[in-house]
Design a protein around this motif. Structure first.
Motif, PDB file in Angstrom:
ATOM      1  N   LEU A 262      15.951  23.819  37.297  1.00 22.22           N
ATOM      2  CA  LEU A 262      14.618  24.282  36.937  1.00 22.22           C
ATOM      3  C   LEU A 262      13.546  23.453  37.637  1.00 22.22           C
ATOM      4  CD1 LEU A 262      13.329  22.110  34.552  1.00 22.22           C
ATOM      5  CD2 LEU A 262      15.379  22.988  33.449  1.00 22.22           C
ATOM      6  N   TYR A 263      12.397  24.071  37.800  1.00 25.07           N
ATOM      7  CA  TYR A 263      11.194  23.370  38.225  1.00 25.07           C
ATOM      8  C   TYR A 263      10.296  23.176  37.006  1.00 25.07           C
ATOM      9  CZ  TYR A 263      12.187  23.787  43.211  1.00 25.07           C
ATOM     10  OH  TYR A 263      12.747  23.661  44.468  1.00 25.07           O
ATOM     11  N   ILE A 264       9.543  22.094  37.007  1.00 28.07           N
ATOM     12  CA  ILE A 264       8.593  21.839  35.932  1.00 28.07           C
ATOM     13  C   ILE A 264       7.198  22.081  36.500  1.00 28.07           C
ATOM     14  CG2 ILE A 264       7.738  20.160  34.260  1.00 28.07           C
ATOM     15  CD1 ILE A 264      10.492  18.786  34.469  1.00 28.07           C
ATOM     16  N   THR A 265       6.617  23.196  36.137  1.00 29.71           N
ATOM     17  CA  THR A 265       5.326  23.642  36.667  1.00 29.71           C
ATOM     18  C   THR A 265       4.203  23.254  35.709  1.00 29.71           C
ATOM     19  OG1 THR A 265       5.229  25.792  35.566  1.00 29.71           O
ATOM     20  CG2 THR A 265       6.609  25.644  37.549  1.00 29.71           C
ATOM     21  N   PRO A 266       2.963  23.400  36.138  1.00 35.31           N
ATOM     22  CA  PRO A 266       1.845  23.142  35.200  1.00 35.31           C
ATOM     23  C   PRO A 266       1.909  24.019  33.953  1.00 35.31           C
ATOM     24  CG  PRO A 266       1.042  23.194  37.454  1.00 35.31           C
ATOM     25  CD  PRO A 266       2.475  23.637  37.506  1.00 35.31           C
ATOM     26  N   GLN A 267       2.594  25.151  34.038  1.00 32.68           N
ATOM     27  CA  GLN A 267       2.724  26.049  32.892  1.00 32.68           C
ATOM     28  C   GLN A 267       3.959  25.749  32.048  1.00 32.68           C
ATOM     29  OE1 GLN A 267       2.210  27.346  36.170  1.00 32.68           O
ATOM     30  NE2 GLN A 267       0.015  27.177  35.696  1.00 32.68           N
ATOM     31  N   GLY A 268       4.773  24.788  32.467  1.00 31.33           N
ATOM     32  CA  GLY A 268       5.965  24.431  31.709  1.00 31.33           C
ATOM     33  C   GLY A 268       7.231  24.568  32.542  1.00 31.33           C
ATOM     34  N   GLU A 269       8.380  24.452  31.889  1.00 36.21           N
ATOM     35  CA  GLU A 269       9.662  24.532  32.573  1.00 36.21           C
ATOM     36  C   GLU A 269       9.934  25.952  33.048  1.00 36.21           C
ATOM     37  OE1 GLU A 269      12.693  23.067  30.001  1.00 36.21           O
ATOM     38  OE2 GLU A 269      12.035  20.980  30.137  1.00 36.21           O
ATOM     39  N   LYS A 270      10.425  26.071  34.309  1.00 37.50           N
ATOM     40  CA  LYS A 270      10.771  27.371  34.877  1.00 37.50           C
ATOM     41  C   LYS A 270      12.210  27.323  35.404  1.00 37.50           C
ATOM     42  CE  LYS A 270       6.766  29.290  34.196  1.00 37.50           C
ATOM     43  NZ  LYS A 270       6.626  30.383  33.190  1.00 37.50           N
ATOM     44  N   PRO A 271      13.202  27.579  34.524  1.00 40.75           N
ATOM     45  CA  PRO A 271      14.589  27.623  35.002  1.00 40.75           C
ATOM     46  C   PRO A 271      14.782  28.779  35.972  1.00 40.75           C
ATOM     47  CG  PRO A 271      14.478  27.513  32.598  1.00 40.75           C
ATOM     48  CD  PRO A 271      13.102  27.830  33.084  1.00 40.75           C
ATOM     49  N   TYR A 272      15.635  28.567  36.978  1.00 47.18           N
ATOM     50  CA  TYR A 272      15.921  29.650  37.917  1.00 47.18           C
ATOM     51  C   TYR A 272      17.410  29.819  38.172  1.00 47.18           C
ATOM     52  CZ  TYR A 272      16.499  25.952  41.441  1.00 47.18           C
ATOM     53  OH  TYR A 272      16.934  24.850  42.134  1.00 47.18           O
ATOM     54  N   PHE A 273      18.236  28.891  37.693  1.00 43.53           N
ATOM     55  CA  PHE A 273      19.671  28.956  37.938  1.00 43.53           C
ATOM     56  C   PHE A 273      20.417  28.541  36.677  1.00 43.53           C
ATOM     57  CE2 PHE A 273      23.613  26.696  38.755  1.00 43.53           C
ATOM     58  CZ  PHE A 273      24.288  27.497  39.651  1.00 43.53           C
ATOM     59  N   LYS A 274      21.361  29.373  36.250  1.00 41.58           N
ATOM     60  CA  LYS A 274      22.273  29.034  35.161  1.00 41.58           C
ATOM     61  C   LYS A 274      23.668  29.456  35.615  1.00 41.58           C
ATOM     62  CE  LYS A 274      18.744  29.825  31.596  1.00 41.58           C
ATOM     63  NZ  LYS A 274      18.353  30.618  30.400  1.00 41.58           N
ATOM     64  N   GLY A 275      24.532  28.475  35.865  1.00 42.07           N
ATOM     65  CA  GLY A 275      25.822  28.820  36.469  1.00 42.07           C
ATOM     66  C   GLY A 275      26.981  28.040  35.900  1.00 42.07           C
ATOM     67  N   THR A 276      28.159  28.577  36.150  1.00 32.01           N
ATOM     68  CA  THR A 276      29.413  27.962  35.725  1.00 32.01           C
ATOM     69  C   THR A 276      30.376  27.934  36.908  1.00 32.01           C
ATOM     70  OG1 THR A 276      29.170  28.697  33.442  1.00 32.01           O
ATOM     71  CG2 THR A 276      31.399  28.153  34.168  1.00 32.01           C
ATOM     72  N   ILE A 277      31.056  26.823  37.071  1.00 31.22           N
ATOM     73  CA  ILE A 277      32.097  26.742  38.096  1.00 31.22           C
ATOM     74  C   ILE A 277      33.341  27.444  37.569  1.00 31.22           C
ATOM     75  CG2 ILE A 277      33.629  25.179  39.326  1.00 31.22           C
ATOM     76  CD1 ILE A 277      31.408  23.173  39.443  1.00 31.22           C
ATOM     77  N   ASP A 278      33.820  28.409  38.328  1.00 30.40           N
ATOM     78  CA  ASP A 278      35.030  29.142  37.941  1.00 30.40           C
ATOM     79  C   ASP A 278      36.285  28.493  38.515  1.00 30.40           C
ATOM     80  OD1 ASP A 278      33.574  31.188  36.527  1.00 30.40           O
ATOM     81  OD2 ASP A 278      32.953  31.950  38.485  1.00 30.40           O
ATOM     82  N   THR A 279      36.219  28.084  39.771  1.00 31.29           N
ATOM     83  CA  THR A 279      37.348  27.381  40.397  1.00 31.29           C
ATOM     84  C   THR A 279      36.792  26.265  41.264  1.00 31.29           C
ATOM     85  OG1 THR A 279      37.414  28.795  42.375  1.00 31.29           O
ATOM     86  CG2 THR A 279      38.728  29.499  40.468  1.00 31.29           C
ATOM     87  N   ILE A 280      37.552  25.171  41.382  1.00 32.07           N
ATOM     88  CA  ILE A 280      37.138  24.072  42.249  1.00 32.07           C
ATOM     89  C   ILE A 280      38.381  23.422  42.844  1.00 32.07           C
ATOM     90  CG2 ILE A 280      37.038  22.397  40.354  1.00 32.07           C
ATOM     91  CD1 ILE A 280      34.523  21.223  41.854  1.00 32.07           C
ATOM     92  N   VAL A 281      38.353  23.215  44.160  1.00 29.11           N
ATOM     93  CA  VAL A 281      39.489  22.648  44.895  1.00 29.11           C
ATOM     94  C   VAL A 281      38.979  21.480  45.718  1.00 29.11           C
ATOM     95  CG1 VAL A 281      41.296  23.077  46.609  1.00 29.11           C
ATOM     96  CG2 VAL A 281      40.651  24.884  44.984  1.00 29.11           C
ATOM     97  N   TYR A 282      39.695  20.349  45.657  1.00 29.68           N
ATOM     98  CA  TYR A 282      39.299  19.140  46.344  1.00 29.68           C
ATOM     99  C   TYR A 282      40.229  18.804  47.500  1.00 29.68           C
ATOM    100  CZ  TYR A 282      36.635  18.255  42.038  1.00 29.68           C
ATOM    101  OH  TYR A 282      35.780  18.346  40.976  1.00 29.68           O
TER     102      TYR A 282
END
Length: 286
Positions: A262-282
């Motif tokens: 999220l960005y914190i704007t003069p008008q308040g918090e503005k979330p733009y991304f909500k995500g979950t990792i489904d798979t991860i390989v290292y």
């Protein structure tokens, strides 16, 4: 009857044209994304150390020491590359709630640092917005398109766009926490008993973020006072924060699988991304 025939012909023609444009766009997009990932891979170098040893934690701020003891074990191999898949919601508006579902693949290199995020956002049924967000060889890139064909404005280069993308890489290093170790070049400075500043450097670019730790000693959020974003046609610096949760163990490391940006704007918090990792390989250092 003739009118119905013409309606059918026109409709069928439009459907075929759309299908062809969609197929061409998907092919061109996949080629471009693969080329970026290949460039990222080609720029990889050997890490400064191949394994984490608890002795390197001496002298670090107390909450940072507690974090690494909670997230890693002594002898943990150093992560050199990561590939993952994600799903979630992306807000297409800077001033309103226009959340759309997305899926994405992402590739990371830890030395030198970089990533390629290749996302497909469903703007409307059958109308994908394809987005690549990347930091490769010290250069930032943000390229959104309709169908992978019709550009919506590209940001690319060094300066603030590159700094912003390195900040993203730094924040997302919580998914491969060996990249946050001092042996990998990160410099930690004490703030208080629940937070610390950390600095990551890539060539001429150096970024510092505030890391906050929870009661379980794991990272709950990272933030910076100014990250580039677009407001209308202007690029401005705005406070930016990423929040992490749902920690689980993957390949011996405690990593968060859910996040919000999220960005914190003069008008308040503005979330733009909500995500979950489904798979991860290292990939690990030998």
């Amino acid at each position: 009857m003739l009118i119905l025939t013409w309606v059918f012909v026109v409709t069928a023609g439009l459907a075929l044209a759309y299908a062809a444009a969609s197929a061409i766009g998907a092919w061109r997009w996949s080629v471009a994304a693969r080329n970026l990932v290949a460039e990222l891979t080609a720029g990889r170098v050997a890490p400064a150390a191949s394994r984490h040893h608890a002795a390197e934690l001496a002298g670090l701020p107390a909450p940072v020491q507690r974090y690494f003891r909670a997230a890693l074990t002594d002898g943990q191999p150093i992560v050199t590359a990561v590939s993952l898949t994600q799903s979630g919601l992306f807000n297409m508006s800077a001033v309103a709630d226009q959340w759309k579902p997305f899926t994405a693949t992402q590739a990371f290199a830890t030395a030198r640092p970089g990533f390629v995020w290749d996302a497909n956002i469903t703007l409307f049924p059958g109308v994908p917005v394809r987005v690549v967000d990347a930091f490769v060889a010290g250069e930032g890139l943000l390229r959104p398109t309709i169908l992978g064909l019709y550009g919506l404005g590209t940001l690319q280069g060094t300066g603030e766009i590159a700094r912003g993308e390195l900040l993203r890489h730094f924040a997302e290093s919580v998914w491969f926490p060996t990249a946050l170790l001092p042996s990998q070049g990160v410099v930690w400075q004490a703030v208080d008993d629940t937070s610390a500043n950390a600095t990551m450097t890539d060539g001429p670019i150096s970024v510092t973020m505030l890391f906050r730790f929870g009661v379980d000693d794991l990272i709950t959020s990272v933030s910076v006072e100014g990250r580039a974003t677009t407001v209308g046609t202007a690029t401005v610096l705005m406070p930016w924060e990423c929040r992490m949760s749902n920690y689980q163990t993957r390949d011996g490391m405690r990593v968060p699988l859910t996040g919000e940006a999220l960005y914190i704007t003069p008008q308040g918090e503005k979330p733009y991304f909500k995500g979950t990792i489904d798979t991860i390989v290292y990939e690990f250092a030998p």
